[in-house]
Scaffold this active site. Structure first.
Site, PDB file in Angstrom:
ATOM      1  CG  ASP A 109       5.681   1.533 -10.622  1.00  0.00           C
ATOM      2  OD1 ASP A 109       6.654   2.234 -10.932  1.00  0.00           O
ATOM      3  OD2 ASP A 109       4.956   1.769  -9.641  1.00  0.00           O
ATOM      4  CG  HIS A 146       3.095   6.355  -2.898  1.00  0.00           C
ATOM      5  ND1 HIS A 146       2.978   7.433  -3.735  1.00  0.00           N
ATOM      6  CD2 HIS A 146       3.141   5.262  -3.690  1.00  0.00           C
ATOM      7  CE1 HIS A 146       2.954   7.003  -4.993  1.00  0.00           C
ATOM      8  NE2 HIS A 146       3.061   5.690  -4.994  1.00  0.00           N
TER       9      HIS A 146
END
Lengths: 482, 796
Positions: free
Chosen positions: A264, A141
């Protein structure tokens, strides 16, 4: 592009024993400790001894500024929990504070994570390794001058930049449940990196990754986004991952691949909302590995740490081409894996909101985009059927190459009539199989892989599909002749 | 069953009003209230009809734009706009929702079924939603407070500030000057001549060396008194990693590597944090964790300054594998019990108040009579939506005087999708608010009617308008401090803004002067009591006229009435007690007089010489079942806390207390004969302060006696054992920086130190054990010793 069955690869693994002791703060879901848990599992599974283990260097500020802006890195270097007050304005500007807290050793942590990925890329560039793994990396990110989503320094971008020195085209694949926005943004306008991200989209961090985001300028069509909904299970994931990656490989033809293995997307993740098992997640690694390209695997998200270390351990074993037991070995953190103490996890009963229809629609749309690539062949290309993963292939490696081949292996090697190749067992009796032509597919060979794999000429002849077809057609022969 | 199981994350219909369409919500949390009800914290989705009209236009515009972008002739998406008939276009509007970031709490019993809401994806045909029941989509996010409609989308920014500069591909033979030596250091390579078996052997040897090293090491042998514990400690991963490193360092030469495990300085000992920490440090850590949570910086600063932050974090993650952590987790799990994962809500089948009972009580009989009148009037009317004339059940739709009714199917449609299947003569948005009925503030409690009419605040001069009644309720609560119960029983009241009443001298005067009119005591008890202000004003004016300036000033002075301190009162009341003798029925029955059971199902185990009961140890089930992996002996499987953490030399018998103050203090207020204590003149008859050390020892003696009636033959009581504890806990320590730091005792009550004197021991001996025990149970009771001296009560 050709896929190949499991084969032993030279695997390099990057780990610094300090990484587990960085702590984002109370209640923060990101836990570098999961990397240490993975490491201990690797040791006790006996995988540690099968690969090259490296301690990466700490990436220097100079290396990081290859992507990041100078003032951002300068800020990261100087900020500490005890001088935060002096940096209020900059913290706002660089989005450091809430999701991305200032913690003790923040800069060192970034150095280690980025150092691992850069070292891995250099290693691949030197052709000193085929697969490089850095579970401490994958912080996808982070932006050029902004922290985001628990990521400060984008080790992936730094690694890809390193790879681009020696590789004309690099493919980036992201199987984190979150969109790989940092990497996509960094390479949004270039045609040398294609970013493919599979992620949950809609009312979800970071809010980017719409199907319609396809890149800009020269990079148009070089960003591929697969927006998914809650509850993706193994089957659905494979049904979209395999055809899209096959297509991407075919049209983009990268010479190196970076796979972000954010865990995740596993079932039961604290932040994620997919329903993948360790096996399903690992299948992506398995599939990408088969392309035999210089391959870098990095970590990423993953917030139910016992499952993260399970997945990454399994994926390391996949990279090594070694089977490991479902029983977890005893290790310092054994108790974390209760109550079953098994490697593999089972999916939950959550509903899969991705209908077959929806996935099909997305796939069609993406194929349309991929057709716009200049590399794309002019003719209509059919989707490669999903037979690319071969469960049986493991056995090849087990057979001792000096011994006589077992009959099963020999049978597999029967060359179709129309195949003109100088296989080493040609003339062993001149056996040809007489099966029907219906199911036959020509095994395709890639020149580059052939030369690279010279030390193992035996395995080369059989590609995925010839095996698959020989399996199915063996049934045919019985019916045809009998 | 599963259909009625509602989980967190499900999209559901909520019924908040019987005549209104369901509300669509997503369950974020399910909480059990103390009363046993389940409350759902939900995220709100709004329907088109809930939006203000200007935003509906915006939504329409967006819809059109969406259609156009999809207008590519090839994709079947174009179906959605052009090929949809007017009926489908009408129904499509019922399927669009608007996400809001608003969260509210509703009782879970109002759930009326599941639905599905997805973010609209342009590859999908809109018609795919129409064909399925209970399917909704959303594209836009509605903010009800700002009244905005936005797309829920981030953006990838383009520009030199966001993209990276890419270096040109190097030409053949060109080098980037990177050296592998600079970027990595090899720690292990698989290219060696050793077999797997040989590596395993090295690992076993290193563990054996570790076990032996622990036997030699003084501190270790204290921590791990048994061989098993040493072996377990020597099998931790740190030893294995060290063995692998050693092998690598010695270039995979077995002999060299093994020799280096036993250098001349003695066998190599690798200890990780888990082993490094003493039991008292571990206790400090647990206590700190209790106090600060996982704020390791604070823990380090206030509890364990001699550890580095990395030490603490590493220890924390290892500590989590111990059974101590499991115990703590259990406590947490009990706390978290109120958070539910799923809830079962049975199908709701009570008759709806809008149902018309014109079917002569066949189906829903006489629900509650509200529908009776219109039923007669509606007798022959067709369904407002689909024009059907026969239905098993009719429902009154819209306002009674409009006399519309809908059939059962259309009613279900209306409840779920918030509209009628067909566009009606009232238009789409008119629905219920076509009436001209004036809405006054007083009928906010009225649930029916007014779909779009804003809820207006009727407090004088405010007149703010609100979209939802809930918002109005919140407004009432926050702005005007009035609690208005909305449809849901959710407490709408938030904390009121604090206010400060500044009284003028005149007000204060009037309070004093007109006490008879205001009745302040009564008013305090009944806040609804109305004070006649006019009368007060008049009376006050009259009274003031009679007073001089000085008198008035005197009145304004506040004088506190002295009632004495609470302590004094308590003490006074306490002294009355001995007069009232304990009634017979309060005395305990003698044990020998109690009825004895014929058979004892679980007889007491035999007693050990120290008086403790000897239980046979039953191994934990998982212990026995687990199969060891990695050639570990089964005994190494589970780590008991002591096993991992070691036992401190000072307290092998009992777990060391964190602080002595943790124990309840039986000493305080424990009356003890203290005649012989010098210098304890009874204060106020029976109260003495324990500033005197001797006296304090007395108390302790009594306490100790009370604990161990058999004398001090048993394990050392905690208070005493602690004195021998590790010096670290209680004393000043120097951290690495050399800075002096006081280890805080936190909120510890005054520390006690007891030393028995000859005299106190003597007194103790005179007290019979029965007496002592009774005294321990009833600290308030006086008991007399043979010396029969005036008793002393010690206040802490």
């Amino acid at each position: 592009m050709t896929t190949q069955p499991h084969s032993r690869k030279r695997v390099c693994y990057y780990y610094d024993s300090d990484i587990g002791n960085y702590y984002y703060g109370q209640g923060h879901p990101m836990k570098p400790h999961r990397i240490r848990m993975t490491h201990n599992l690797l040791l006790n599974y006996g995988l540690y001894r099968k690969m090259e283990i490296y301690r990466p260097h700490k990436a220097t500020a100079e290396e990081m500024t290859k992507f990041h802006s100078d003032d951002y890195i300068r800020f990261l270097r100087s900020i500490r929990p005890d001088n935060m007050a002096e940096y209020n304005k900059q913290m706002q500007r660089f989005n450091v504070g809430e999701d991305c807290p200032v913690f003790d050793g923040l800069y060192e942590f970034c150095q280690l994570s980025a150092g691992g990925s850069v070292a891995a890329a250099v290693k691949l560039n030197k052709q000193a390794s085929e697969i490089c793994i850095n579970w401490g990396g994958g912080l996808h990110h982070a932006k050029k001058s902004e922290a985001s989503g628990f990521c400060y320094v984008n080790d992936i971008v730094l690694g890809i930049l390193e790879l681009l020195k020696y590789h004309q085209r690099v493919l980036y694949i992201d199987i984190d449940v979150h969109h790989g926005d940092g990497v996509e943004e960094a390479f949004y306008t270039t045609d040398r990196v294609m970013t493919v991200s599979f992620h949950k989209y809609g009312e979800y961090f970071p809010g980017t990754g719409d199907l319609r985001d396809i890149g800009a300028g020269k990079g148009k069509y070089y960003a591929v986004n697969i927006p998914l909904r809650d509850g993706m299970d193994d089957e659905s994931y494979e049904s979209i991952f395999v055809p899209i990656i096959s297509k991407v490989m075919e049209t983009f033809q990268p010479s190196a691949v970076v796979l972000q293995c954010g865990a995740d997307s596993l079932t039961g993740d604290r932040l994620g909302c997919f329903n993948l098992t360790v096996k399903g997640h690992g299948k992506c690694v398995e599939f990408v590995k088969k392309y035999n390209l210089p391959f870098m695997m990095v970590g990423g998200g993953g917030y139910t740490i016992r499952n993260v270390s399970r997945a990454w351990t399994y994926e390391t074993s996949v990279a090594l081409g070694v089977d490991i037991a479902n029983e977890l070995p005893y290790n310092d953190y054994f108790e974390y894996f209760g109550p079953d103490f098994k490697l593999h996890i089972s999916p939950s009963n959550m509903a899969n909101q991705n209908t077959q229809e929806y996935l099909e629609k997305i796939k069609t749309r993406l194929f349309e985009n991929l057709r716009m690539l200049p590399h794309a062949p002019g003719v209509q290309v059919q989707a490669i059927p999903e037979d690319a993963i071969n469960e049986e292939s493991d056995n090849d490696d087990k057979a001792d190459k000096d011994e006589r081949l077992p009959q099963k292996e020999l049978d597999k090697r029967i060359v179709p009539d129309n195949e003109f190749s100088d296989s080493e067992d040609e003339g062993e009796g001149g056996r040809r199989d007489n099966r029907s032509y219906k199911n036959r597919k020509r095994p395709r060979l890639d020149k580059t892989t052939e030369s690279k794999e010279e030390e193992k000429p035996k395995e080369e002849v059989k590609s995925e599909k010839s095996e698959e077809s020989s399996k199915t057609s063996s049934d045919d022969t019985t019916t045809d002749t009998g | 069953m599963t259909a009625n199981m509602y989980r967190v994350g499900d999209y559901v219909y909520f019924e908040t009003s019987s005549t209104f369409p369901y509300q669509i919500r997503r369950i974020e949390e399910l909480n059990k209230t103390p009363s046993g009800n389940v409350e759902a914290k939900v995220m709100c989705f709004y329907r088109r009809r809930d939006l203000p009209s200007q935003l509906i236009q915006l939504a329409d515009k967006h819809q059109c734009a969406l259609d156009e972008t999809n207008g590519s002739p090839k994709s079947d998406v174009s179906l959605c706009s052009d090929q949809l008939g007017p009926k489908q276009r009408h129904q499509m509007k019922h399927r669009e929702l608007f996400l809001s970031r608003q969260v509210e709490t509703l009782p879970a019993t109002h759930i009326r079924g599941k639905c599905s809401v997805t973010l609209f994806n342009e590859t999908e045909a809109l018609s795919s939603y129409l064909n399925k029941d209970d399917m909704f989509f959303y594209c836009l996010v509605y903010d009800p407070t700002q009244k905005t409609l936005l797309a829920d989308k981030g953006e990838i920014r383009v520009g030199s500030r966001y993209q990276c500069d890419i270096q040109q591909l190097l030409r053949d033979g060109e080098s980037d000057g990177r050296e592998l030596a600079e970027t990595e250091a090899l720690v292990w390579t698989p290219n060696h001549n050793l077999s797997d078996r040989q590596i395993d052997q090295v690992l076993v040897v290193s563990r054996s060396v570790g076990t032996f090293a622990r036997a030699l090491d003084c501190s270790s042998s204290v921590k791990q008194p048994s061989l098993h514990m040493s072996a377990a400690a020597a099998s931790r991963d740190i030893t294995l990693f060290h063995a692998m490193d050693t092998l690598h360092r010695h270039e995979y030469d077995l002999a060299n590597a093994m020799c280096s495990l036993v250098p001349s300085s003695g066998p190599v000992l690798c200890r990780d944090e888990m082993e490094e920490w003493s039991a008292s440090e571990a206790n400090l850590f647990e206590e700190a964790l209790d106090k600060y949570g996982k704020d390791f910086n604070d823990i380090r600063n206030d509890f364990l300054p001699w550890k580095t932050l990395k030490n603490i974090i590493e220890y924390y993650y290892m500590w989590k594998t111990t059974d101590r952590y499991v115990q703590q987790k259990r406590v947490k799990a009990v706390e978290a019990e109120s958070k539910l994962k799923q809830v079962y809500i049975p199908n709701y089948n009570k008759p709806n108040s809008a149902a018309l009972n014109n079917n002569k009580g066949v189906l829903n009989g006489n629900s509650n009579g509200t529908g009776a009148d219109p039923a007669v009037a509606l007798g022959t009317k067709a369904c407002e939506s689909c024009n059907v004339t026969s239905s098993t059940q009719w429902y009154a739709w819209a306002l009674p005087h409009m006399q519309c009714r809908v059939c059962e199917q259309c009613w279900a449609y209306w409840k779920k999708y918030g509209g009628l299947k067909m566009p009606t003569r009232f238009g789409d948005s008119v629905d219920f608010d076509g009436s001209a009925k004036k809405r006054s503030g007083s009928d906010i409690e009225d649930d029916k009617g007014m779909g779009h009419r804003p809820h207006r605040c009727n407090i004088g001069g405010c007149a703010k308008e609100f979209k939802l009644k809930a918002h109005l309720g919140r407004h009432y609560a926050t702005a005007h401090g009035i609690a208005v119960r909305a449809g849901s029983p959710r407490p709408v009241m938030k904390t009121r803004t604090a206010f400060y009443l500044l009284t003028t001298p005149l007000t204060r005067l009037s309070r004093r002067l007109c006490r008879h009119l205001m009745k302040p005591k009564h008013a305090a008890r009944c806040p609804s009591y109305v004070i006649n202000l006019q009368a007060v004003k008049q009376e006050c004016a009259v009274q003031m006229a009679n007073k001089t300036h000085e008198e008035l000033q005197q009145l304004l002075l506040y004088c506190k009435r002295n009632r004495g301190s609470v302590t004094a009162i308590a003490t006074r009341l306490g002294t009355l007690l001995p007069d009232a003798a304990t009634p017979q029925w309060l005395l305990l029955t003698n044990k020998t007089l109690l009825p004895q059971p014929d058979v004892v199902a679980f007889p007491k185990p035999p007693k050990a010489p120290d008086g403790s009961l000897m239980y046979e140890r039953v191994p934990n089930k998982p212990d026995a079942d687990k199969i060891p992996v990695n050639n570990m002996s089964p005994s190494l499987k589970r780590r008991a806390y002591e096993e991992m953490n070691g036992i401190d030399s000072s307290c092998l018998n009992a777990p060391p207390a964190k602080r002595m103050s943790k124990e309840p203090m039986p000493i305080s207020r424990h009356p003890v004969a203290s005649s012989a204590l010098p210098g304890t003149g009874p204060l106020a008859g029976n109260t003495a302060l324990s500033s005197n050390a001797d006296q304090y020892q007395m108390m302790m003696a009594a306490a100790v006696q009370a604990h161990t009636p058999a004398g001090l033959s048993g394990p050392m009581p905690r208070q005493v054992a602690q004195v021998n504890g590790k010096p670290k806990i209680a004393q000043m320590t120097r951290s690495g920086s050399g800075r002096k730091q006081v280890i805080s005792w936190m909120d510890a009550p005054d520390d006690l130190y007891f030393k028995a004197t000859e005299h106190s021991k003597k007194i103790r001996r005179q007290i019979s054990s029965v007496e002592l025990r009774r005294a321990a149970r009833k600290p308030w009771r006086y008991f007399k010793t043979r010396l029969d001296e005036p008793p002393v009560v010690v206040l802490d």
